[in-house]
Design a protein around this motif. Structure first.
Motif, PDB file in Angstrom:
ATOM      1  N   TYR A 265      -7.601  -6.153  -5.235  1.00 53.76           N
ATOM      2  CA  TYR A 265      -8.387  -4.920  -5.289  1.00 53.76           C
ATOM      3  C   TYR A 265      -8.349  -4.188  -3.946  1.00 53.76           C
ATOM      4  N   SER A 266      -8.392  -4.955  -2.856  1.00 52.64           N
ATOM      5  CA  SER A 266      -8.474  -4.315  -1.538  1.00 52.64           C
ATOM      6  C   SER A 266      -7.207  -3.523  -1.229  1.00 52.64           C
ATOM      7  N   VAL A 267      -6.069  -3.892  -1.822  1.00 54.38           N
ATOM      8  CA  VAL A 267      -4.870  -3.070  -1.638  1.00 54.38           C
ATOM      9  C   VAL A 267      -4.652  -2.176  -2.854  1.00 54.38           C
ATOM     10  N   ASN A 268      -5.727  -2.021  -3.639  1.00 51.19           N
ATOM     11  CA  ASN A 268      -5.784  -1.027  -4.713  1.00 51.19           C
ATOM     12  C   ASN A 268      -4.902  -1.349  -5.917  1.00 51.19           C
TER      13      ASN A 268
END
Lengths: 238, 247
Positions: free
Chosen positions: A138-141
């Motif tokens: 999620y943090s790198v989308n």
């Protein structure tokens, strides 16, 4: 009176009994593949907690776990013809109830059975993947599907293989029940050969050895697959 | 650049963030400090939508989300503004060092494989991991994993980088070099928000320090003022508890 135990007869009956091996392997293989597909879908439903479907999946698993394999085979064997009959009456279709080969019932029953056990394995393997992995995605989308497909599922496979291997072995052994719906598998063939000679013990020793070898080969092969699936965990000396 | 309006968050009845209002400008290096349970990490994770606020509005870069009404699309746009460096690195275990960095470039930014590899290699060289491109995380030390984590976070060209206690899981021998690396990135003008307990580092890298306690912003100041003449009794009490060497 002949010998109490006749090893020569035993060895000689191997080829005769092995004639039924392809049927046993075919049933095991096809139901394992269909079972995996069922399990994949059901585990995804449970993992993602999809509304309405998730409780249904839960009930399915509970039912399969709570009833004997043999009873499940009987339910399918007697239930599907009734079901087809009902459809014929209601919609005027003409499914040939007697045209369905027994082997199809066996495969359906065993696939539904294995699917339930495998889905629980897959779900717990998905949950066993460190939650930080999903957060990193999620943090790198990445989207949830991308995360599952590229990071979570590949790691879950490594975790799932040993328990899946157990289920597969249980499935192979459960195929020995299909003689009850008049399929000539290893077990039925043993009965036939045994009743000709009345040397049942020798025959069942032969059958047990055949099952043992199949299961040992499968367990060995899957342990190799496991090593491959977890190759990224291996520490390399530098 | 970053704005929180009346943001609240609770976990199972315990309110961890109470009506937070905060604005952070481009180029600022903001450090969140405070006792454990103060809500520092939660605040950081909200900005990446790894936690969902109960109420309030969050703006990161060009994207604003209201907790009462948002779509998946909004969440993806918000996440696209920032990237996170995790306490436990969270490298993709099934991917090599290089793949950890190219993953988002290929899948999210839609770069061609070759371009992605070139960009990733350059970043990995920058963080000192150019010689480990094809190793899996299991074969790296904590310090090396965190370098890759930083390269992965840089790769998405974030408007703001979020660091969640980036050195607290590291063996002491690796802490210095990771802090040095973070300082280098800060020196290049990257907007950053850090949660850290390394007070000496905080003091030297931060342009602004926020002290949180019980889910409230207690003090918001520059490092010198906060460490030397804090106006808040609660901040003073917290700083006094730290050992002399740390401050």
């Amino acid at each position: 009176m002949g010998k109490i135990f006749d090893p020569v007869f035993m060895i000689q009956s191997f080829p005769e009994i092995l004639k039924a091996l392809p049927i046993t392997l075919f049933i095991a293989f096809v139901s394992a593949v269909i079972g995996l597909v069922i399990a994949f879908i059901v585990s995804f439903i449970r993992y993602s907690n999809i509304r309405i479907l998730s409780p249904i999946a839960k009930a399915y698993i509970s039912f399969i776990r709570g009833t004997p394999d043999l009873v499940q085979i009987m339910l399918v064997y007697y239930g599907i013809p009734l079901f087809l009959k009902a459809i014929n009456e209601k919609f005027g279709t003409a499914f040939d109830v007697n045209g369905v080969p027994s082997i199809a019932f066996a495969i359906i029953a065993l696939a539904i059975n294995a699917g339930a056990y495998m889905s629980e394995t897959m779900r717990s393997s998905l949950l066993a993947v460190d939650s930080g992995q999903l957060e990193a995605c999620y943090s790198v989308n990445m989207t949830r599907l991308q995360a599952l497909w590229r990071v979570i599922i590949p790691q879950a496979i490594g975790i799932a293989i040993p328990p899946l291997s157990n289920t597969l072995i249980s499935l192979i052994k459960a195929t020995s029940l299909v003689f009850t719906i008049s399929i000539i598998d290893l077990m039925a063939q043993a009965k036939i050969v045994g009743s000709r000679s009345f040397r049942f013990f020798e025959i069942y020793v032969v059958v047990s050895i055949i099952y043992w070898v199949i299961c040992a080969v499968v367990a060995f092969a899957l342990s190799k697959v496991e090593v491959h699936a977890k190759r990224y965990e291996r520490k390399v000396d530098q | 650049m970053i704005q929180l309006d009346n943001v609240s968050k609770s976990f199972e009845g315990t309110q961890v963030l109470k009506n937070i209002n905060l604005t952070i400008n481009q180029g600022e290096v903001v450090t969140l400090i405070g006792p454990s349970g103060a809500g520092k990490t939660t605040l950081l994770r909200l900005l990446n939508w790894l936690e969902v606020p109960d109420s309030g509005r969050i703006t990161v870069g060009e994207v604003t989300i209201d907790a009462s009404k948002y779509s998946k699309h909004d969440v993806r746009r918000l996440r696209g503004q920032s990237s996170m460096v995790f306490q436990h690195y969270n490298l993709f275990k099934n991917k090599t060092v290089l793949e950890n960095v190219t993953e988002s470039l290929v899948i999210v930014s839609k770069l061609k494989q070759k371009e992605a590899e070139e960009k990733a290699e350059a970043l990995l060289k920058k963080v000192g991991m150019g010689d480990k491109l094809h190793d899996y995380p299991a074969n790296l030390s904590g310090g090396q994993q965190q370098r890759v984590g930083i390269a992965r976070a840089l790769a998405v060209d974030p408007k703001v980088m979020l660091f969640d206690e980036p050195t607290s899981a590291l063996d002491p021998e690796w802490v210095g070099e990771i802090l040095h690396l973070i300082k280098q990135i800060a020196a290049q003008g990257m907007t950053m928000i850090l949660v850290s307990h390394e007070m000496r580092f905080v003091r030297s890298v931060a342009s602004r320090i926020i002290f949180l306690e019980h889910g409230e912003l207690v003090e918001d100041s520059n490092p010198k003022d906060l460490f030397e003449n804090s106006k808040s009794v609660r901040t003073q009490a917290f700083l006094q508890k730290l050992t002399y060497e740390e401050v």
